[in-house]
Motif scaffolding. Structure first.
Motif, PDB file in Angstrom:
ATOM      1  N   ASP A 194       0.789  -1.175   0.021  1.00 55.07           N
ATOM      2  CA  ASP A 194       0.249   0.039   0.057  1.00 55.07           C
ATOM      3  C   ASP A 194       0.846   1.281   0.067  1.00 55.07           C
ATOM      4  N   GLY A 195       2.317   1.294  -0.030  1.00 52.01           N
ATOM      5  CA  GLY A 195       2.977   2.240  -0.051  1.00 52.01           C
ATOM      6  C   GLY A 195       3.426   2.705   1.522  1.00 52.01           C
ATOM      7  N   VAL A 196       4.401   3.354   1.443  1.00 54.35           N
ATOM      8  CA  VAL A 196       5.026   3.735   2.755  1.00 54.35           C
ATOM      9  C   VAL A 196       4.061   4.652   3.609  1.00 54.35           C
ATOM     10  N   GLU A 197       3.513   5.624   3.211  1.00 48.19           N
ATOM     11  CA  GLU A 197       2.654   6.745   3.826  1.00 48.19           C
ATOM     12  C   GLU A 197       1.454   5.938   4.508  1.00 48.19           C
ATOM     13  N   CYS A 198       0.845   4.985   3.647  1.00 46.56           N
ATOM     14  CA  CYS A 198      -0.355   4.263   4.199  1.00 46.56           C
ATOM     15  C   CYS A 198       0.156   3.438   5.278  1.00 46.56           C
ATOM     16  N   PHE A 199       1.432   2.784   5.269  1.00 44.11           N
ATOM     17  CA  PHE A 199       1.804   2.107   6.363  1.00 44.11           C
ATOM     18  C   PHE A 199       1.962   2.732   7.787  1.00 44.11           C
ATOM     19  N   ILE A 200       2.546   4.109   7.471  1.00 45.81           N
ATOM     20  CA  ILE A 200       2.984   4.908   8.419  1.00 45.81           C
ATOM     21  C   ILE A 200       1.598   5.376   9.196  1.00 45.81           C
ATOM     22  N   ASN A 201       0.497   5.730   8.300  1.00 42.25           N
ATOM     23  CA  ASN A 201      -0.753   6.310   8.986  1.00 42.25           C
ATOM     24  C   ASN A 201      -1.529   5.538   9.180  1.00 42.25           C
ATOM     25  N   GLU A 202      -1.879   4.363   8.622  1.00 39.57           N
ATOM     26  CA  GLU A 202      -2.950   3.132   9.046  1.00 39.57           C
ATOM     27  C   GLU A 202      -2.425   2.002   9.611  1.00 39.57           C
ATOM     28  N   LYS A 203      -1.338   1.563   9.398  1.00 41.65           N
ATOM     29  CA  LYS A 203      -0.808   0.135   9.899  1.00 41.65           C
ATOM     30  C   LYS A 203       0.085   0.158  10.991  1.00 41.65           C
ATOM     31  N   LEU A 204       0.947   1.151  10.969  1.00 44.29           N
ATOM     32  CA  LEU A 204       1.895   0.972  12.215  1.00 44.29           C
ATOM     33  C   LEU A 204       1.326   1.691  13.639  1.00 44.29           C
ATOM     34  N   PRO A 205       0.318   2.617  13.508  1.00 41.69           N
ATOM     35  CA  PRO A 205      -0.214   2.809  14.786  1.00 41.69           C
ATOM     36  C   PRO A 205      -1.017   1.559  15.375  1.00 41.69           C
ATOM     37  N   ARG A 206      -1.408   0.838  14.575  1.00 40.96           N
ATOM     38  CA  ARG A 206      -2.181  -0.475  15.340  1.00 40.96           C
ATOM     39  C   ARG A 206      -1.225  -1.444  15.856  1.00 40.96           C
ATOM     40  N   LEU A 207      -0.134  -1.662  15.585  1.00 43.07           N
ATOM     41  CA  LEU A 207       0.736  -2.573  15.899  1.00 43.07           C
ATOM     42  C   LEU A 207       1.405  -2.051  17.366  1.00 43.07           C
ATOM     43  N   PRO A 208       1.669  -3.248  18.216  1.00 45.11           N
ATOM     44  CA  PRO A 208       2.178  -2.871  19.414  1.00 45.11           C
ATOM     45  C   PRO A 208       3.797  -2.429  19.410  1.00 45.11           C
ATOM     46  N   TRP A 209       4.014  -1.592  18.998  1.00 40.16           N
ATOM     47  CA  TRP A 209       5.563  -1.045  18.659  1.00 40.16           C
ATOM     48  C   TRP A 209       6.381  -0.700  19.731  1.00 40.16           C
ATOM     49  N   ARG A 210       5.675  -0.306  20.899  1.00 46.54           N
ATOM     50  CA  ARG A 210       6.031  -0.117  22.245  1.00 46.54           C
ATOM     51  C   ARG A 210       6.797  -1.173  22.763  1.00 46.54           C
ATOM     52  N   GLU A 211       5.975  -2.458  22.554  1.00 42.54           N
ATOM     53  CA  GLU A 211       6.258  -3.560  23.187  1.00 42.54           C
ATOM     54  C   GLU A 211       7.173  -4.578  22.567  1.00 42.54           C
ATOM     55  N   LEU A 212       7.274  -4.513  21.039  1.00 47.23           N
ATOM     56  CA  LEU A 212       8.260  -5.476  20.377  1.00 47.23           C
ATOM     57  C   LEU A 212       8.689  -4.678  19.326  1.00 47.23           C
ATOM     58  N   PRO A 213       9.963  -5.094  18.995  1.00 48.98           N
ATOM     59  CA  PRO A 213      10.508  -4.216  17.518  1.00 48.98           C
ATOM     60  C   PRO A 213       9.555  -4.720  16.190  1.00 48.98           C
ATOM     61  N   VAL A 214       9.311  -3.697  15.492  1.00 51.65           N
ATOM     62  CA  VAL A 214       8.639  -3.589  14.305  1.00 51.65           C
ATOM     63  C   VAL A 214       9.750  -3.182  13.142  1.00 51.65           C
ATOM     64  N   ILE A 215      10.081  -4.019  12.433  1.00 51.68           N
ATOM     65  CA  ILE A 215      11.067  -4.094  11.368  1.00 51.68           C
ATOM     66  C   ILE A 215      10.412  -3.776  10.066  1.00 51.68           C
ATOM     67  N   ALA A 216      10.837  -2.646   9.338  1.00 55.94           N
ATOM     68  CA  ALA A 216      10.228  -2.331   8.031  1.00 55.94           C
ATOM     69  C   ALA A 216      11.297  -2.807   7.097  1.00 55.94           C
ATOM     70  N   ASN A 217      10.602  -3.709   6.092  1.00 56.20           N
ATOM     71  CA  ASN A 217      11.363  -4.301   5.105  1.00 56.20           C
ATOM     72  C   ASN A 217      11.119  -3.507   3.839  1.00 56.20           C
ATOM     73  N   ILE A 218      12.187  -2.766   3.117  1.00 53.29           N
ATOM     74  CA  ILE A 218      12.204  -1.859   2.041  1.00 53.29           C
ATOM     75  C   ILE A 218      12.619  -2.166   0.821  1.00 53.29           C
ATOM     76  N   TYR A 219      12.111  -1.731  -0.317  1.00 54.76           N
ATOM     77  CA  TYR A 219      12.727  -2.101  -1.643  1.00 54.76           C
ATOM     78  C   TYR A 219      12.458  -0.755  -2.525  1.00 54.76           C
ATOM     79  N   ALA A 220      13.279  -0.740  -3.401  1.00 54.03           N
ATOM     80  CA  ALA A 220      13.259   0.383  -4.636  1.00 54.03           C
ATOM     81  C   ALA A 220      14.071  -0.219  -5.711  1.00 54.03           C
ATOM     82  N   CYS A 221      14.087   0.775  -6.879  1.00 56.55           N
ATOM     83  CA  CYS A 221      14.828   0.268  -7.825  1.00 56.55           C
ATOM     84  C   CYS A 221      16.246   1.146  -8.169  1.00 56.55           C
ATOM     85  N   ASP A 222      16.368   2.011  -7.427  1.00 55.18           N
ATOM     86  CA  ASP A 222      17.996   2.672  -7.370  1.00 55.18           C
ATOM     87  C   ASP A 222      18.068   2.872  -5.895  1.00 55.18           C
TER      88      ASP A 222
END
Length: 307
Positions: A79-107
């Motif tokens: 869904d793209g990084v902005e959607c992840f930050i705004n809609e997915k990440l706030p729903r994860l318990p990131w204060r209690e366990l590490p949330v690691i972002a896997n990233i990819y691009a073409c350059d």
């Protein structure tokens, strides 16, 4: 046993409740698996690959079963990084366990741009760099198959990742994975994860068509575990940074095998498709197995293979 493990790297080491993480692309954004277990019981969550902009992925069919594994050519749909930050990440318990972002691009520049966006997010504990992506500007070469290109991507991400640890995910589709590991270590990687999927394909003799619309896909599951173990063993002996093992883990015994050959932690992938509660059950089974085997110290057990 206290299953907790600290993976050194960068300014902020990863403190895990246990060595069981989920592999990118097999656990969604994490929130999808909340009905099947307590996310905070895991060591950490690696979310599905993120790009700067939303991506539809490859045409169907893009998943096929194989003996002891599966093929996939999902095409990094997200869904793209902005959607992840705004809609997915706030729903994860990131204060209690590490949330690691896997990233990819073409350059390398886009990798750096993506790293900068995520570096500003408190809820992101680390960045995992998928270098098994086509480098469009270099004629379609995979970053993960060219040491110079892999180093360029690593440098670009490190330059803009701030204090976030940078994990580089290595491809097994190379002649010498140790050369790749040393190249990204020299370029500043804090940790390595290996391995990504092996290139493979399947065909249907009745329709005379490939099983995947993309024809070639990534092979994962128990079938690749011997390759993954070999890679982790070779890489962990060749570099001074920590290694996270991935590839065909389907039991607590498998976890211990990866730690025995040198891994600090593991990522569970294809088994999540077989049982959505697998990662949660694995933590309990690992605790019981360590108790039965008398393993009380990860530092003493890690890399103790008598070879």
């Amino acid at each position: 046993m206290d299953l907790s493990v600290t993976i050194p790297g960068g300014l902020h080491p990863l403190a895990l409740r246990n060595p069981v993480l989920t592999a990118s692309g097999t656990f969604g954004y994490g929130v999808e698996f909340e009905p099947y277990g307590d996310l905070t019981a895991l060591g950490g969550i690696v979310v599905k690959g993120l790009s700067l902009k939303p991506r539809l992925g490859n045409p169907m069919p893009r998943v096929a079963e194989t003996p002891c594994g599966m093929l996939n050519a999902v095409g990094l749909q997200n869904d793209g990084v902005e959607c992840f930050i705004n809609e997915k990440l706030p729903r994860l318990p990131w204060r209690e366990l590490p949330v690691i972002a896997n990233i990819y691009a073409c350059d390398p520049g886009k990798f750096g741009e993506l790293a900068a966006v995520l570096a500003a997010e408190e809820g992101v504990a680390a960045l995992e760099v998928n270098i098994s992506c086509p480098n469009v500007k270099e004629g379609g070469i995979l970053f993960g198959q060219d040491a110079r290109q892999a180093a360029r991507v690593t440098e670009a991400v490190k330059m803009r990742a701030g204090a976030k640890p940078v994990i580089v995910k290595l491809s097994p589709n190379v002649t010498d994975i140790v050369t790749m590991a040393r190249a990204v270590e020299d370029a500043g990687a804090d940790m390595l994860s290996c391995i990504n999927t092996l290139s493979g394909m399947g065909v249907d003799i009745r329709t005379r068509r490939p099983l995947l619309a993309n024809v070639i896909g990534g092979l994962s599951g128990p079938a690749i575990k011997p390759v993954a173990l070999r890679c982790v063993w070779q890489v962990s002996r060749a570099v001074s940074i920590p290694v996270i093992g991935i590839g065909g883990i389907a039991s607590a015994e498998d976890v211990l095998e990866f730690i025995l050959v040198g891994a600090h932690a593991v990522q569970v992938g294809t088994a999540n498709f077989m049982r959505p509660d697998f990662a949660f059950r694995l933590v309990d089974e690992l605790n019981e197995l360590c108790d039965r085997m008398g393993i009380t110290d990860w530092d003493a057990f890690r890399g103790s293979l008598k070879a």
